[in-house]
Design an enzyme around this catalytic site. Sequence first.
Site, mmCIF file in Angstrom:
data_model
loop_
_atom_site.group_PDB
_atom_site.id
_atom_site.type_symbol
_atom_site.label_atom_id
_atom_site.label_comp_id
_atom_site.label_asym_id
_atom_site.label_seq_id
_atom_site.Cartn_x
_atom_site.Cartn_y
_atom_site.Cartn_z
ATOM 1 N N GLN A 48 -10.477 -3.730 -2.843
ATOM 2 C CA GLN A 48 -11.709 -3.180 -2.270
ATOM 3 C C GLN A 48 -12.927 -3.507 -3.148
ATOM 4 O O GLN A 48 -14.016 -3.815 -2.643
ATOM 5 C CB GLN A 48 -11.559 -1.656 -2.135
ATOM 6 C CG GLN A 48 -12.795 -0.947 -1.608
ATOM 7 C CD GLN A 48 -13.080 -1.226 -0.140
ATOM 8 O OE1 GLN A 48 -12.202 -1.125 0.692
ATOM 9 N NE2 GLN A 48 -14.330 -1.583 0.172
ATOM 10 N N ARG A 88 0.872 -1.185 0.000
ATOM 11 C CA ARG A 88 0.000 0.000 0.000
ATOM 12 C C ARG A 88 0.896 1.218 0.000
ATOM 13 O O ARG A 88 1.762 1.349 0.873
ATOM 14 C CB ARG A 88 -0.913 0.027 1.232
ATOM 15 C CG ARG A 88 -1.555 1.409 1.412
ATOM 16 C CD ARG A 88 -2.596 1.474 2.470
ATOM 17 N NE ARG A 88 -3.807 0.805 2.041
ATOM 18 C CZ ARG A 88 -4.999 1.014 2.611
ATOM 19 N NH1 ARG A 88 -5.137 1.843 3.620
ATOM 20 N NH2 ARG A 88 -6.060 0.366 2.168
ATOM 21 N N HIS A 104 -7.495 0.820 -6.184
ATOM 22 C CA HIS A 104 -7.697 0.055 -4.940
ATOM 23 C C HIS A 104 -8.463 -1.231 -5.305
ATOM 24 O O HIS A 104 -9.627 -1.409 -4.945
ATOM 25 C CB HIS A 104 -8.491 0.912 -3.939
ATOM 26 C CG HIS A 104 -8.475 0.387 -2.532
ATOM 27 N ND1 HIS A 104 -7.672 -0.663 -2.126
ATOM 28 C CD2 HIS A 104 -9.176 0.771 -1.431
ATOM 29 C CE1 HIS A 104 -7.878 -0.892 -0.842
ATOM 30 N NE2 HIS A 104 -8.781 -0.053 -0.398
ATOM 31 N N CYS A 131 -16.179 2.447 1.259
ATOM 32 C CA CYS A 131 -15.021 1.594 1.531
ATOM 33 C C CYS A 131 -14.550 1.746 2.977
ATOM 34 O O CYS A 131 -13.901 0.859 3.515
ATOM 35 C CB CYS A 131 -13.886 1.922 0.566
ATOM 36 S SG CYS A 131 -13.509 3.684 0.454
ATOM 37 N N ARG A 152 -13.880 -7.692 3.038
ATOM 38 C CA ARG A 152 -12.475 -7.458 2.679
ATOM 39 C C ARG A 152 -11.661 -8.707 3.014
ATOM 40 O O ARG A 152 -10.767 -9.096 2.275
ATOM 41 C CB ARG A 152 -11.891 -6.260 3.447
ATOM 42 C CG ARG A 152 -12.541 -4.909 3.217
ATOM 43 C CD ARG A 152 -12.460 -4.430 1.786
ATOM 44 N NE ARG A 152 -11.116 -4.464 1.231
ATOM 45 C CZ ARG A 152 -10.101 -3.617 1.535
ATOM 46 N NH1 ARG A 152 -10.305 -2.649 2.387
ATOM 47 N NH2 ARG A 152 -8.914 -3.728 0.968
ATOM 48 N N ASP A 182 -16.942 7.914 -0.899
ATOM 49 C CA ASP A 182 -15.608 7.755 -0.314
ATOM 50 C C ASP A 182 -15.236 9.108 0.282
ATOM 51 O O ASP A 182 -15.900 10.123 0.010
ATOM 52 C CB ASP A 182 -14.630 7.354 -1.448
ATOM 53 C CG ASP A 182 -13.197 7.131 -0.965
ATOM 54 O OD1 ASP A 182 -12.986 6.964 0.252
ATOM 55 O OD2 ASP A 182 -12.285 7.122 -1.820
HETATM 56 N N1 NVA Z 1 -9.691 7.260 -1.482
HETATM 57 C C1 NVA Z 1 -9.346 6.815 -0.160
HETATM 58 C C2 NVA Z 1 -9.645 5.352 0.005
HETATM 59 C C3 NVA Z 1 -9.388 4.804 1.393
HETATM 60 C C4 NVA Z 1 -9.696 3.349 1.506
HETATM 61 C C5 NVA Z 1 -7.869 7.112 0.116
HETATM 62 O O1 NVA Z 1 -7.047 6.849 -0.776
HETATM 63 O O2 NVA Z 1 -7.556 7.639 1.168
HETATM 64 N N1 CP Z 2 -11.169 0.479 2.897
HETATM 65 C C1 CP Z 2 -9.881 0.416 3.260
HETATM 66 O O1 CP Z 2 -8.982 0.171 2.449
HETATM 67 O O2 CP Z 2 -9.677 0.610 4.584
HETATM 68 P P1 CP Z 2 -8.252 0.746 5.322
HETATM 69 O O3 CP Z 2 -7.668 2.066 4.863
HETATM 70 O O4 CP Z 2 -8.608 0.733 6.774
HETATM 71 O O5 CP Z 2 -7.399 -0.402 4.919
#
Ligand code: NVA
Ligand code: CP
Length: 327
Positions: A134, A104, A131, A268, A313, A227
């Site tokens: 997800q 990540r 992502h 998400c 998830r 989101d």
């Molecule tokens: N768009 C958000 C998704 C988090 C799961 C981010 O990248 O912070």
């Molecule tokens: N939805 C998601 O990816 O959550 P986290 O940022 O907690 O992993």
Amino acid sequence: MKGRSFLKLLDFSSRELRYLLDLSRDLKRAKYAGTEQKLMEGKNIALLFQKDSTRTRCAFEVGAFDQGAHVTYLGPSGSQFGKKESVADTARVLGRMFDGIEFRGYKQSDVEELAKYSGVPVFNGLTDEWHPTQILADFLTIEEEKGYLKGIKFVFAGDARNNMGNSLMVGCAKMGMHFVAAAPKELWPDEKLVKECKKIAKETGGTIELSDDIKIATKNADVIYTDVWVSMGEPEDVWAKRIKQLLPFQVSKENLKNAKEDYLFMHCLPAFHDLKTEVGNDIYKKFGLTAMEVTDEVFESKHSVVFEEAENRLHTIKAVMVAMVGK
Ligand code: NVA
Ligand code: CP
């Protein structure tokens, strides 16, 4: 799928995504029934996180443990990655010790490079661009609630050019769904990607639409998804502009009047729906908002399946690992 990496949905055919969703369902049932077979015994998975996570990290850890594998977590600090060691060098080291790597971070090119140099399957646990894991959880949840994916009208309200907007649009196109992005024009997804998704949708029976009117966009919607308005890695100072741009697209009862009576609300997570978070409180003090992308009323309503989605998830990430690294 053995030996492959899971970097973005565009790399997978509709049939392959179908297979991963079916495998997720099977693994979920097996876990519930207590009949899960351990297909990852003796395997080691590295979890490389440049950004924070609750769900993704836990899903990879619990998924691996359930399947008999071990994990090593390397967080935003504490490893040499990025500071003293390049992506390619890190990849070659981890590839010699681990059977799979989750990443990540910020750049999609980093996760692609890890896959190129490590020689083992790499799983994208979120980048600025995509992502993909997800979306599997989201679609498994829709299938559980509605019984099918093809033909579902799916509305994404929010920053439609972020990792979630991009990935959901591709996923919907692949699975023959009707995707609508509800956002101001400047937050619509990249034109090239829209074109590519329209081409895919043509083959699957899906459609792709962009709308700057949330009330029209949500007409007869089966699923409303949103989101956070500002994603991880974006500077603090974008909040003011983003709030102005996206407040009209807030998922509220008022904006969902035209949706189907039995619509699902999805997110998400994490979500800003009340004042029980540090960031939520800061925004309240600066801008006077008690909720952002979704009102507490919708978040806590019977339409909301966000915690089923969060649980999924685990089952879907486990399926990706089993398919690509399992025996
Ligand atoms: N768009 C958000 C998704 C988090 C799961 C981010 O990248 O912070
Ligand atoms: N939805 C998601 O990816 O959550 P986290 O940022 O907690 O992993």
